[in-house]
Design a protein around this motif. Structure first.
Motif, PDB file in Angstrom:
ATOM      1  N   PHE A  38       0.803  -1.168  -0.012  1.00 10.68           N
ATOM      2  CA  PHE A  38      -0.105  -0.082  -0.047  1.00 10.68           C
ATOM      3  C   PHE A  38       0.826   1.132  -0.047  1.00 10.68           C
ATOM      4  N   SER A  39       0.435   2.181  -0.614  1.00 13.88           N
ATOM      5  CA  SER A  39       1.094   3.548  -0.460  1.00 13.88           C
ATOM      6  C   SER A  39       1.077   4.095   0.958  1.00 13.88           C
ATOM      7  N   GLY A  40       2.403   4.622   1.267  1.00  9.85           N
ATOM      8  CA  GLY A  40       2.739   5.021   2.847  1.00  9.85           C
ATOM      9  C   GLY A  40       3.565   3.863   3.445  1.00  9.85           C
ATOM     10  N   GLU A  41       3.552   2.749   2.964  1.00  7.74           N
ATOM     11  CA  GLU A  41       4.510   1.762   3.633  1.00  7.74           C
ATOM     12  C   GLU A  41       5.964   1.944   3.155  1.00  7.74           C
ATOM     13  N   LYS A  42       6.583   1.185   3.712  1.00  6.67           N
ATOM     14  CA  LYS A  42       8.146   1.080   3.276  1.00  6.67           C
ATOM     15  C   LYS A  42       8.179  -0.455   2.701  1.00  6.67           C
ATOM     16  N   MET A  43       8.763  -0.702   1.521  1.00  9.83           N
ATOM     17  CA  MET A  43       9.135  -2.106   1.121  1.00  9.83           C
ATOM     18  C   MET A  43      10.284  -2.749   1.994  1.00  9.83           C
ATOM     19  N   LYS A  44      10.155  -3.765   2.759  1.00  8.21           N
ATOM     20  CA  LYS A  44      10.937  -4.441   3.365  1.00  8.21           C
ATOM     21  C   LYS A  44      11.171  -5.687   2.635  1.00  8.21           C
ATOM     22  N   CYS A  45      12.324  -5.800   1.932  1.00 11.21           N
ATOM     23  CA  CYS A  45      12.948  -7.170   1.189  1.00 11.21           C
ATOM     24  C   CYS A  45      14.343  -7.513   1.625  1.00 11.21           C
ATOM     25  N   GLU A  46      14.587  -8.642   1.485  1.00 17.14           N
ATOM     26  CA  GLU A  46      16.155  -9.133   1.805  1.00 17.14           C
ATOM     27  C   GLU A  46      17.141  -8.870   0.700  1.00 17.14           C
ATOM     28  N   PHE A  47      18.249  -8.552   0.858  1.00 13.98           N
ATOM     29  CA  PHE A  47      19.243  -8.649  -0.181  1.00 13.98           C
ATOM     30  C   PHE A  47      20.318  -9.610   0.284  1.00 13.98           C
ATOM     31  N   TRP A  48      20.798 -10.454  -0.563  1.00 13.53           N
ATOM     32  CA  TRP A  48      21.798 -11.419  -0.373  1.00 13.53           C
ATOM     33  C   TRP A  48      22.732 -11.375  -1.720  1.00 13.53           C
ATOM     34  N   VAL A  49      23.966 -11.891  -1.283  1.00  6.12           N
ATOM     35  CA  VAL A  49      24.982 -12.291  -2.050  1.00  6.12           C
ATOM     36  C   VAL A  49      25.217 -13.806  -2.088  1.00  6.12           C
ATOM     37  N   CYS A  50      25.077 -14.573  -3.099  1.00  4.48           N
ATOM     38  CA  CYS A  50      25.112 -16.189  -2.944  1.00  4.48           C
ATOM     39  C   CYS A  50      26.548 -16.280  -3.785  1.00  4.48           C
ATOM     40  N   ASN A  51      27.603 -16.908  -3.219  1.00  5.08           N
ATOM     41  CA  ASN A  51      28.665 -17.206  -3.942  1.00  5.08           C
ATOM     42  C   ASN A  51      29.030 -18.662  -3.663  1.00  5.08           C
ATOM     43  N   ASP A  52      29.105 -19.434  -4.736  1.00  5.91           N
ATOM     44  CA  ASP A  52      29.456 -20.900  -5.081  1.00  5.91           C
ATOM     45  C   ASP A  52      30.807 -21.098  -5.130  1.00  5.91           C
ATOM     46  N   THR A  53      31.724 -20.087  -5.507  1.00  8.73           N
ATOM     47  CA  THR A  53      33.142 -20.082  -5.954  1.00  8.73           C
ATOM     48  C   THR A  53      34.146 -19.789  -4.574  1.00  8.73           C
ATOM     49  N   HIS A  54      35.326 -19.974  -4.986  1.00  9.15           N
ATOM     50  CA  HIS A  54      36.395 -19.611  -3.885  1.00  9.15           C
ATOM     51  C   HIS A  54      36.841 -18.123  -4.176  1.00  9.15           C
ATOM     52  N   GLU A  55      36.315 -17.463  -5.041  1.00 10.06           N
ATOM     53  CA  GLU A  55      36.740 -16.049  -5.534  1.00 10.06           C
ATOM     54  C   GLU A  55      35.853 -15.169  -4.941  1.00 10.06           C
ATOM     55  N   VAL A  56      36.535 -14.023  -4.335  1.00 15.33           N
ATOM     56  CA  VAL A  56      35.923 -12.999  -3.870  1.00 15.33           C
ATOM     57  C   VAL A  56      35.991 -11.528  -4.771  1.00 15.33           C
ATOM     58  N   PRO A  57      35.194 -10.931  -5.198  1.00 10.59           N
ATOM     59  CA  PRO A  57      35.362  -9.750  -6.197  1.00 10.59           C
ATOM     60  C   PRO A  57      36.302  -8.678  -5.456  1.00 10.59           C
ATOM     61  N   ALA A  58      37.321  -8.060  -5.846  1.00 13.51           N
ATOM     62  CA  ALA A  58      38.110  -7.126  -5.290  1.00 13.51           C
ATOM     63  C   ALA A  58      37.439  -5.764  -4.574  1.00 13.51           C
ATOM     64  N   LYS A  59      36.361  -5.315  -5.195  1.00 19.50           N
ATOM     65  CA  LYS A  59      35.493  -4.099  -4.828  1.00 19.50           C
ATOM     66  C   LYS A  59      34.175  -4.368  -5.003  1.00 19.50           C
ATOM     67  N   PRO A  60      33.855  -5.553  -4.129  1.00 20.62           N
ATOM     68  CA  PRO A  60      32.254  -5.774  -4.333  1.00 20.62           C
ATOM     69  C   PRO A  60      31.272  -4.669  -3.962  1.00 20.62           C
ATOM     70  N   THR A  61      30.246  -4.182  -4.827  1.00 23.53           N
ATOM     71  CA  THR A  61      29.172  -3.203  -4.670  1.00 23.53           C
ATOM     72  C   THR A  61      27.672  -3.881  -4.954  1.00 23.53           C
ATOM     73  N   LEU A  62      26.774  -3.080  -4.209  1.00 25.40           N
ATOM     74  CA  LEU A  62      25.563  -3.516  -4.397  1.00 25.40           C
ATOM     75  C   LEU A  62      24.957  -2.073  -4.702  1.00 25.40           C
ATOM     76  N   ALA A  63      24.165  -2.251  -6.010  1.00 23.32           N
ATOM     77  CA  ALA A  63      23.279  -1.303  -6.523  1.00 23.32           C
ATOM     78  C   ALA A  63      22.006  -1.753  -6.759  1.00 23.32           C
ATOM     79  N   TRP A  64      20.809  -0.888  -6.361  1.00 23.05           N
ATOM     80  CA  TRP A  64      19.506  -1.278  -6.309  1.00 23.05           C
ATOM     81  C   TRP A  64      18.663   0.008  -6.877  1.00 23.05           C
ATOM     82  N   GLU A  65      17.546  -0.247  -7.587  1.00 18.07           N
ATOM     83  CA  GLU A  65      16.678   0.736  -7.988  1.00 18.07           C
ATOM     84  C   GLU A  65      15.231   0.370  -8.131  1.00 18.07           C
ATOM     85  N   LEU A  66      14.153   1.181  -7.868  1.00 19.45           N
ATOM     86  CA  LEU A  66      12.960   0.941  -8.086  1.00 19.45           C
ATOM     87  C   LEU A  66      12.174   1.773  -9.296  1.00 19.45           C
TER      88      LEU A  66
END
Length: 316
Positions: A38-66
C-alpha cells in the motif's frame, strides 16, 4: 526432467532460464514474502549475495533501484559483503512505497558489481495500491476477543455495535446460543459471515441440511467462479498471502466445504472455500479463507474482506 526445461525440439522453456539462473556461481538475490504494498508503507525485502566459488570480487558493490512506469524513482548503492562458498545477508530494504491512485506495477532491481564491472543482476515484479480508505461499518462479534472475528474487526478498525447489521461469527457454539435472534436478523436483511470454522458438520442459517467443513491448507484459491464479489481481481490475487502475525507466508485458509444451496465465491481445491446463500432478505457467508491477519499487508485480502462485509465491489 529434460521435458520440464526444453520442448520436443530442444527449445528452452521458461524453466530452463530459471534453472540456469539458479546455477549462477556468484549472484545477487532478492528474497521476499511480499510483492504487493500500500502507498505509505516501506518495502521490506532481503538482499543477499550468494557465492558458490572460492573467489571474492576485489571491490564488491551492490546497486538497487525501483522502477515505476519506466522511471527510476529510487536508487542506492552500498558496499557488498562477499565470502567464498557462502551466502551472505546484506540487509533489509526500507524503500518508501510511492503514492498511487490506482493499482500500479513496478520492478525492483538489484545488481552486484566488482568496481565498475557488472557481475550479476536480478529483478522482481512488485505492485503498489492506493492507501485504503477507512471502512465506516459497524459489526457484531460472535466469538472471543482473540479469535478471527475480533482480530479482523481490529485490523479494519470497525465499530462494534449491539444492533449492527453485520455479524462476524467464528464460534459456532456461541452462534447456537443466539441462533433464533441471529437467524431472524438475517431474514430481515442482516449479513452473517462465519469465519474459519474448524473441521466438522454445521447447520447454518438458510437450510436445515448440514454443511461439511473439511480440513485443508491451500496456498491459493480460485476466483474463476463468475461471482460478482470477485469481479476485477487479477489471476494471482488469491495466492501466497503474507501472514502478518507469523511474519511469513502461510496457507490462505484452514478448510474447504461441501453442502447444498451455496453459491461459490472462491474455490479451494475444487470445492467451496468461500460461498454464500440468501436467507430471507439477508445473506449467509461461510469463509474458510484467512482474513484476520492478512488485510493490512495484502491489498487483495483487504478489498475482498470489504466486499464480503458490504456486499459491494471495492476495486482491488
Amino acid at each position: 526432467w529434460m521435458k520440464s526445461i526444453v520442448d520436443v525440439e530442444r527449445q528452452p522453456k521458461p524453466a530452463f532460464f530459471a534453472y540456469r539462473e539458479a546455477l549462477t556461481p556468484l549472484m545477487a538475490n532478492i528474497r521476499t514474502d511480499r510483492w504487493k504494498f500500500f502507498s505509505g508503507e516501506k518495502m521490506k525485502c532481503e538482499f543477499w549475495v550468494c557465492n558458490d566459488t572460492h573467489e571474492v570480487p576485489a571491490k564488491p558493490t551492490l546497486a538497487w533501484e525501483l522502477e515505476v512506469d519506466g522511471k527510476i524513482i529510487h536508487a542506492q548503492r552500498a558496499t557488498a559483503k562477499v565470502k567464498p562458498i557462502e551466502s551472505v545477508f546484506q540487509g533489509f530494504t526500507a524503500i518508501p512505497v510511492p503514492e498511487v491512485t490506482q493499482r500500479t506495477k513496478g520492478k525492483l532491481r538489484l545488481a552486484l558489481f566488482d568496481g565498475d564491472k557488472l557481475v550479476h543482476d536480478t529483478a522482481i515484479d512488485v505492485e503498489f495500491f492506493p492507501k485504503p480508505k477507512p471502512l465506516d461499518l459497524a459489526v457484531q462479534i460472535i466469538g472471543s476477543k482473540t479469535n478471527a472475528a475480533a482480530r479482523l474487526t481490529r485490523k479494519l478498525k470497525l465499530r462494534v455495535k449491539k444492533d449492527a447489521p453485520v455479524y462476524l461469527i467464528d464460534d459456532y457454539a456461541a452462534y447456537e446460543k443466539r441462533r433464533r435472534e441471529i437467524d431472524s436478523a438475517i431474514q430481515n436483511g442482516a449479513r452473517a459471515i462465519f469465519l474459519n470454522l474448524p473441521k466438522g458438520e454445521y447447520v447454518l442459517p438458510g437450510s436445515t441440511a448440514s454443511v461439511t467443513v473439511q480440513a485443508a491448507n491451500p496456498h491459493f484459491l480460485s476466483r474463476a467462479t463468475g461471482h460478482p464479489l470477485v469481479a476485477g481481481f487479477e489471476p494471482f490475487d488469491f495466492q501466497f498471502w503474507f501472514d502478518e502475525q507469523a511474519n511469513m507466508l502461510t496457507p490462505l485458509g484452514n478448510g474447504k466445504f461441501i453442502g447444498d444451496s451455496w453459491t461459490t465465491i472462491l474455490k479451494a481445491q475444487g470445492v467451496n472455500g468461500v460461498a454464500e446463500r440468501k436467507f430471507g432478505s439477508g445473506r449467509v457467508i461461510l469463509c474458510e479463507a484467512f482474513l484476520a491477519d492478512r488485510v493490512t499487508a495484502n491489498p487483495a485480502a483487504r478489498a475482498f474482506a470489504e466486499r464480503l462485509l458490504t456486499g459491494t465491489s471495492v476495486q482491488p
